[in-house]
Design a protein around this motif. Structure first.
Motif, short mmCIF file in Angstrom:
data_model
loop_
_atom_site.label_atom_id
_atom_site.label_comp_id
_atom_site.label_asym_id
_atom_site.label_seq_id
_atom_site.Cartn_x
_atom_site.Cartn_y
_atom_site.Cartn_z
N GLY A 85 32.52 61.71 -8.89
CA GLY A 85 33.49 61.37 -9.92
C GLY A 85 34.64 60.60 -9.31
N SER A 86 34.99 59.44 -9.89
CA SER A 86 36.10 58.64 -9.37
C SER A 86 37.19 58.49 -10.42
CB SER A 86 35.61 57.25 -8.95
OG SER A 86 34.82 57.30 -7.78
N CYS A 87 38.42 58.39 -9.96
CA CYS A 87 39.58 58.21 -10.83
C CYS A 87 40.67 57.56 -9.99
CB CYS A 87 40.05 59.55 -11.40
SG CYS A 87 40.53 60.76 -10.13
N GLY A 88 41.85 57.32 -10.58
CA GLY A 88 42.90 56.74 -9.76
C GLY A 88 44.12 56.32 -10.53
N SER A 89 45.09 55.83 -9.77
CA SER A 89 46.32 55.28 -10.31
C SER A 89 46.24 53.76 -10.27
CB SER A 89 47.51 55.77 -9.49
OG SER A 89 47.42 55.25 -8.16
N SER A 90 47.36 53.09 -10.48
CA SER A 90 47.37 51.63 -10.43
C SER A 90 47.19 51.10 -9.01
CB SER A 90 48.68 51.11 -11.01
OG SER A 90 49.79 51.62 -10.30
N THR A 91 47.31 51.97 -8.00
CA THR A 91 47.22 51.52 -6.61
C THR A 91 46.13 52.19 -5.80
OG1 THR A 91 48.89 53.13 -5.93
CG2 THR A 91 49.66 50.92 -6.52
N ARG A 92 45.77 53.41 -6.15
CA ARG A 92 44.89 54.22 -5.30
C ARG A 92 43.70 54.74 -6.10
NH1 ARG A 92 47.30 59.14 -1.60
NH2 ARG A 92 47.86 57.39 -0.24
N GLY A 93 42.49 54.63 -5.51
CA GLY A 93 41.28 55.14 -6.14
C GLY A 93 40.72 56.31 -5.36
N LEU A 94 40.38 57.41 -6.06
CA LEU A 94 39.89 58.63 -5.44
C LEU A 94 38.45 58.89 -5.90
CD1 LEU A 94 43.02 58.92 -5.30
CD2 LEU A 94 42.71 61.37 -5.66
N THR A 95 37.61 59.39 -4.99
CA THR A 95 36.25 59.78 -5.30
C THR A 95 36.01 61.19 -4.80
OG1 THR A 95 35.45 57.50 -5.15
CG2 THR A 95 33.80 59.24 -4.99
N GLY A 96 35.50 62.07 -5.68
CA GLY A 96 35.32 63.47 -5.32
C GLY A 96 33.92 63.98 -5.59
N GLY A 97 33.49 64.94 -4.77
CA GLY A 97 32.21 65.60 -4.95
C GLY A 97 31.05 64.69 -4.63
N SER A 120 35.27 62.67 -14.21
CA SER A 120 36.58 62.43 -13.62
C SER A 120 37.37 61.42 -14.43
CB SER A 120 36.41 61.92 -12.18
OG SER A 120 37.65 61.83 -11.52
N ALA A 121 38.69 61.61 -14.51
CA ALA A 121 39.62 60.68 -15.14
C ALA A 121 41.01 61.01 -14.63
CB ALA A 121 39.54 60.77 -16.67
N SER A 122 42.03 60.26 -15.09
CA SER A 122 43.34 60.43 -14.48
C SER A 122 44.47 60.06 -15.43
CB SER A 122 43.44 59.57 -13.22
OG SER A 122 43.11 58.23 -13.51
N SER A 123 45.64 60.63 -15.13
CA SER A 123 46.91 60.16 -15.66
C SER A 123 47.54 59.25 -14.60
CB SER A 123 47.83 61.35 -15.96
OG SER A 123 48.34 61.91 -14.76
N PRO A 124 48.74 58.70 -14.84
CA PRO A 124 49.36 57.89 -13.78
C PRO A 124 49.67 58.68 -12.51
CG PRO A 124 50.34 57.37 -15.90
CD PRO A 124 49.47 58.57 -16.11
N THR A 125 49.74 60.02 -12.59
CA THR A 125 50.11 60.81 -11.43
C THR A 125 49.03 61.79 -10.97
OG1 THR A 125 51.17 62.45 -12.88
CG2 THR A 125 52.56 60.69 -11.95
N ARG A 126 48.16 62.25 -11.88
CA ARG A 126 47.18 63.27 -11.56
C ARG A 126 45.74 62.75 -11.70
NH1 ARG A 126 49.24 68.81 -14.69
NH2 ARG A 126 50.82 69.42 -13.17
N GLY A 127 44.88 63.15 -10.77
CA GLY A 127 43.46 62.88 -10.86
C GLY A 127 42.71 64.16 -11.16
N PHE A 128 41.72 64.10 -12.04
CA PHE A 128 41.01 65.28 -12.53
C PHE A 128 39.51 65.19 -12.28
CE2 PHE A 128 44.88 65.01 -14.91
CZ PHE A 128 45.26 66.31 -15.14
N TRP A 129 38.90 66.35 -12.01
CA TRP A 129 37.44 66.49 -11.97
C TRP A 129 37.05 67.67 -12.85
CZ3 TRP A 129 40.36 65.01 -7.85
CH2 TRP A 129 40.03 63.77 -7.26
#
Length: 293
Positions: A95-107, A141-150
């Motif tokens: 699952g990937s999500c992110g902000s306007s600058t950073r992308g996160l991938t989990g699991g 996975s999805a996100s707000s401008p500050t939080r990333g969720f799985w």
């Protein structure tokens, strides 16, 4: 800033494909050809800024069935993806999500709790961020401008967990879905996240759940998917609409489903993908992780 273009990439048709299709989210209609990923992979995940879309990992059609490839596109233009670099390890069903600058991938599969990240505007290998609460694959996975969720995952899990995107560290428990499942997909605007579809052995695979991302607590029922038992779709959103594109129910479908994120209710049909497929990555230029859009 809200341009409103969503992309779905890769997947199975039933053979692996590198196809990328685009959808204009503000109008009713079908998807259009955009280009191709650098490799034909299924079960990748996607994250994005308002300019660049990043596709992470995936499953090739031959052993060892994992790939650490990251590639990217410029969302406003059409064309093939370009090599970005590599994840910290090969895996798929992430699952990937992110902000306007950073992308996160989990699991991911093989079962792992790893979270890694990239700086979307640059190119380079991903960096360790922290760990999920537990090892999960088939995770939304999805996100707000500050939080990333799985959300959800292996063994019909109902767990929701989050991180602060601008920092590094392990995920924190957020609450529970109304129905635990795997292989569902999530999308968001800046305040609300919606998760729909999946595979739940105990029933409830049609359910769409929602949360308010700034708080903590269990999900509430939003509605139902327009096409029952849809899993492995590609999901993305504008600031007003959430989408699930194609997937499996149990055969590959082309249907695009949408909801109005600010309301509650069942998903409605929107149009069709150009190709029936499943296990795609999805992203957009105007999702919840982009503050100010």
């Amino acid at each position: 800033g809200n341009r409103g273009r969503g992309l779905s990439a890769g997947g199975e048709t039933p053979s692996n494909t590198s196809l990328i299709e685009s959808l204009e989210m503000s109008t009713e209609g079908s998807a259009a050809d955009f280009g191709d990923r650098t490799a034909a992979l299924n079960n990748a995940s996607g994250c994005s800024s308002s300019i660049r879309g990043v596709f992470c990992g995936g499953n090739p059609s031959s052993s060892p069935y994992v790939n650490d490839k990251i590639d990217y596109v410029t969302i406003s233009s059409k064309g093939d993806a370009i090599d970005f670099c590599n994840q910290t390890g090969g895996r798929f069903s992430t699952g990937s999500c992110g902000s306007s600058t950073r992308g996160l991938t989990g699991g991911g599969n093989p079962g792992t709790n790893i979270i890694d990240y990239v700086e979307i505007a640059t190119t380079g290998n991903s960096i360790d961020f922290g760990d999920l609460v537990s090892a999960q694959y088939g995770i939304a996975s999805a996100s707000s401008p500050t939080r990333g969720f799985w959300l959800g995952g292996t063994n019909d899990d109902a767990t929701m967990q989050y991180v602060i995107i601008a920092s590094t560290g392990n995920a924190i428990d957020f609450g529970n879905l109304t129905v635990g499942n795997r292989n569902g997909r999530a999308c968001s605007n800046t305040t609300r996240l919606v998760k729909g579809g999946g595979n739940a052995t105990g029933g409830g695979a049609d359910v769409i759940d929602c949360i308010t991302m700034a708080s903590l607590g269990d999900a509430t029922r939003f509605g139902d998917m327009a096409s029952p038992h849809t899993e492995f779709s590609a999901s993305f959103s504008s600031q007003t609409r959430g989408f699930w594109c194609a997937g499996r129910n149990p055969n590959n479908i082309t249907l695009i489903q949408k909801v109005e994120i600010a309301t509650t209710g069942n998903a409605e049909t929107f149009g069709d993908m150009g190709t029936a497929r499943q296990k795609m990555a999805g992203l957009s230029d105007s999702h919840g992780g982009l503050g100010g859009f």
